[in-house]
Design an enzyme around this catalytic site. Structure first.
Site, PDB file in Angstrom:
ATOM      1  N   GLN A 208       0.864  -1.177   0.000  1.00 26.95           N
ATOM      2  CA  GLN A 208       0.000   0.000   0.000  1.00 26.95           C
ATOM      3  C   GLN A 208       0.907   1.235   0.000  1.00 26.95           C
ATOM      4  O   GLN A 208       1.382   1.678   1.049  1.00 26.95           O
ATOM      5  CB  GLN A 208      -0.914  -0.025   1.220  1.00 26.95           C
ATOM      6  CG  GLN A 208      -1.746  -1.305   1.336  1.00 26.95           C
ATOM      7  CD  GLN A 208      -2.791  -1.419   0.233  1.00 26.95           C
ATOM      8  OE1 GLN A 208      -3.729  -0.624   0.144  1.00 26.95           O
ATOM      9  NE2 GLN A 208      -2.641  -2.432  -0.619  1.00 26.95           N
ATOM     10  N   ARG A 228      -4.557   4.351   3.875  1.00 25.97           N
ATOM     11  CA  ARG A 228      -3.832   4.903   2.730  1.00 25.97           C
ATOM     12  C   ARG A 228      -4.219   4.166   1.454  1.00 25.97           C
ATOM     13  O   ARG A 228      -4.681   3.017   1.487  1.00 25.97           O
ATOM     14  CB  ARG A 228      -2.325   4.828   2.953  1.00 25.97           C
ATOM     15  CG  ARG A 228      -1.756   3.441   3.010  1.00 25.97           C
ATOM     16  CD  ARG A 228      -0.217   3.462   3.146  1.00 25.97           C
ATOM     17  NE  ARG A 228       0.214   4.243   4.282  1.00 25.97           N
ATOM     18  CZ  ARG A 228       0.912   5.382   4.181  1.00 25.97           C
ATOM     19  NH1 ARG A 228       1.281   5.832   2.987  1.00 25.97           N
ATOM     20  NH2 ARG A 228       1.276   6.047   5.247  1.00 25.97           N
ATOM     21  N   ALA A 249     -11.861   3.031   3.633  1.00 21.66           N
ATOM     22  CA  ALA A 249     -10.883   2.103   3.069  1.00 21.66           C
ATOM     23  C   ALA A 249     -10.005   2.778   2.007  1.00 21.66           C
ATOM     24  O   ALA A 249     -10.179   3.955   1.676  1.00 21.66           O
ATOM     25  CB  ALA A 249     -11.614   0.900   2.474  1.00 21.66           C
ATOM     26  N   HIS A 250      -9.070   1.991   1.471  1.00 25.56           N
ATOM     27  CA  HIS A 250      -8.084   2.545   0.543  1.00 25.56           C
ATOM     28  C   HIS A 250      -8.733   3.055  -0.740  1.00 25.56           C
ATOM     29  O   HIS A 250      -9.677   2.487  -1.259  1.00 25.56           O
ATOM     30  CB  HIS A 250      -6.980   1.538   0.225  1.00 25.56           C
ATOM     31  CG  HIS A 250      -7.451   0.223  -0.297  1.00 25.56           C
ATOM     32  ND1 HIS A 250      -6.632  -0.856  -0.425  1.00 25.56           N
ATOM     33  CD2 HIS A 250      -8.655  -0.202  -0.746  1.00 25.56           C
ATOM     34  CE1 HIS A 250      -7.285  -1.880  -0.928  1.00 25.56           C
ATOM     35  NE2 HIS A 250      -8.525  -1.507  -1.134  1.00 25.56           N
ATOM     36  N   ASN A 251      -8.203   4.190  -1.200  1.00 18.93           N
ATOM     37  CA  ASN A 251      -8.600   4.826  -2.460  1.00 18.93           C
ATOM     38  C   ASN A 251     -10.032   5.343  -2.469  1.00 18.93           C
ATOM     39  O   ASN A 251     -10.566   5.676  -3.536  1.00 18.93           O
ATOM     40  CB  ASN A 251      -8.378   3.888  -3.644  1.00 18.93           C
ATOM     41  CG  ASN A 251      -6.909   3.632  -3.908  1.00 18.93           C
ATOM     42  OD1 ASN A 251      -6.344   2.654  -3.407  1.00 18.93           O
ATOM     43  ND2 ASN A 251      -6.272   4.505  -4.668  1.00 18.93           N
TER      44      ASN A 251
END
Length: 356
Positions: A208, A228, A249-251
């Site tokens: 990540q 991240r 969560a990511h993105n």
């Protein structure tokens, strides 16, 4: 830290919130309280008809009411008519309890890497840490246990309460508030299944390598986590407020001025638009969009895109009116089932009588 201010005259308070005063402008006000708890010297607010009984019985010296409220003032209870009683009440709370901040400086027991940059007007309390290459802006306060990772940036006038973590390279704008034990920039939950790992089948961790970017005037509740990005950025837009125990969560991209309530979770790469409200325990699946100004009812599961301005509820989430009809029908299912069984028996009896 907030400390109460000295008493103020009611006329001054009415002017401060742009209200029309029906009562004695010289009345001294010492504080604010709820309708039921308020007594002489207090201001309260009445913004919802369900609290009519409490409003009619309150002992407050003055009550903030909506501009269209038809209730007349009572003996000893002045009214201040304002467009938004809740907002006016919040402004008066800020007036009576002005925020204060610890004096600037790095306290003994705080740690700053020699290659970090901490503004002289920032405050680092004992146990706060700022790692190599990180930057901390003017008038920002880091409480004990707060950690700012390598090359992270924290803007001006931020507050990082105890045990907050801002991991490497993440970026915070100005006036960001992170409540206790929130985490910005933990690894996103990303794994690829590898059936031929060295020790057998495995979930192979996807690095990540992205960051989190939090824009100006965002507030993040206690124990909330913003992961991240795998690559690129996870973004929380300007003025958005996240409650306690929220997972981003990511993105994920959260637009400006959205509200995400406690225990809600947004899965990877989902997009939350501008001014969205996600009520408590809402779950949003990944890779979908919740449109601008949409509202999602508590405990809903959002599995598909939600259009701009749409109100949805339920799991899976459907338009709110449909959910209300389905909920009403669900309460009648037992009776409907009895009726269907009775009708089936009657049909069977009739068929036997007719020899069918």
């Amino acid at each position: 830290m907030q400390t109460p201010s000295s008493p103020r005259r009611l006329g001054e308070l009415a002017a401060h919130v742009g209200g029309e005063l029906l009562g004695d402008p010289g009345q001294l006000i010492h504080g604010l309280n709820g309708l039921e708890e308020a007594g002489p010297g207090d201001v309260s607010f009445y913004g919802n008809p369900r609290y009519r009984r409490q409003f009619e019985a309150t002992r407050a010296s003055a009550v903030l009411v909506g501009a269209g409220t038809d209730a007349p003032p009572r003996d000893g209870v002045a009214l201040v008519r304002v467009p938004n009683p809740h907002l006016a009440y919040a402004k008066l709370l800020s007036l009576f309890h002005p925020a204060s901040r610890p004096a600037a400086g790095v306290r003994p027991g705080a740690w700053v890497h020699p290659e970090a940059t901490v503004h002289p007007e920032a405050t680092l309390l004992p146990g706060a840490s700022v790692d190599r290459g990180a930057r901390v802006g003017a008038r920002t306060v880091l409480y004990p246990g707060a950690y700012v990772g390598e090359d992270a940036q924290v803007g001006d006038d931020c507050i990082l309460y105890p045990n907050v973590t801002v991991r490497e390279r993440c970026i915070l704008g100005a006036r960001v508030i992170l409540h206790a034990s929130s985490v910005v920039g933990a690894d996103g939950f990303g794994f690829a299944f590898n059936p031929e790992g060295e020790a057998g089948p495995e979930h192979y961790k996807i690095p990540q390598v992205g960051i989190v970017r939090i824009e100006d005037d965002v507030e993040v509740g206690a124990c909330t986590c913003i992961d991240r990005a795998t690559v690129g950025e996870t973004v929380v837009g300007r003025g958005t407020k996240l409650d306690n125990l929220v997972q981003i969560a990511h993105n994920v991209k959260v637009g400006p001025l959205s509200l995400i309530c406690a225990q809600a979770g947004v899965s990877g790469s989902a997009e939350i638009g501008t001014g969205v409200v996600l009520a408590g325990q809402v779950g949003v699946v990944g890779h979908i969009r919740v449109g601008d100004l949409a509202k999602v009812g508590a405990q809903s599961g959002v599995a598909h895109d939600v259009e701009d301005g749409q109100v949805v509820s339920g799991s899976p989430a459907v338009p709110h009116k449909e959910w209300l009809r389905a909920s009403a029908a669900a309460g009648q299912m037992a009776d409907l089932l009895k009726e269907v069984r009775a009708l089936r028996r009657r049909v069977e009896t009739l068929e036997k009588e007719r020899g069918e």
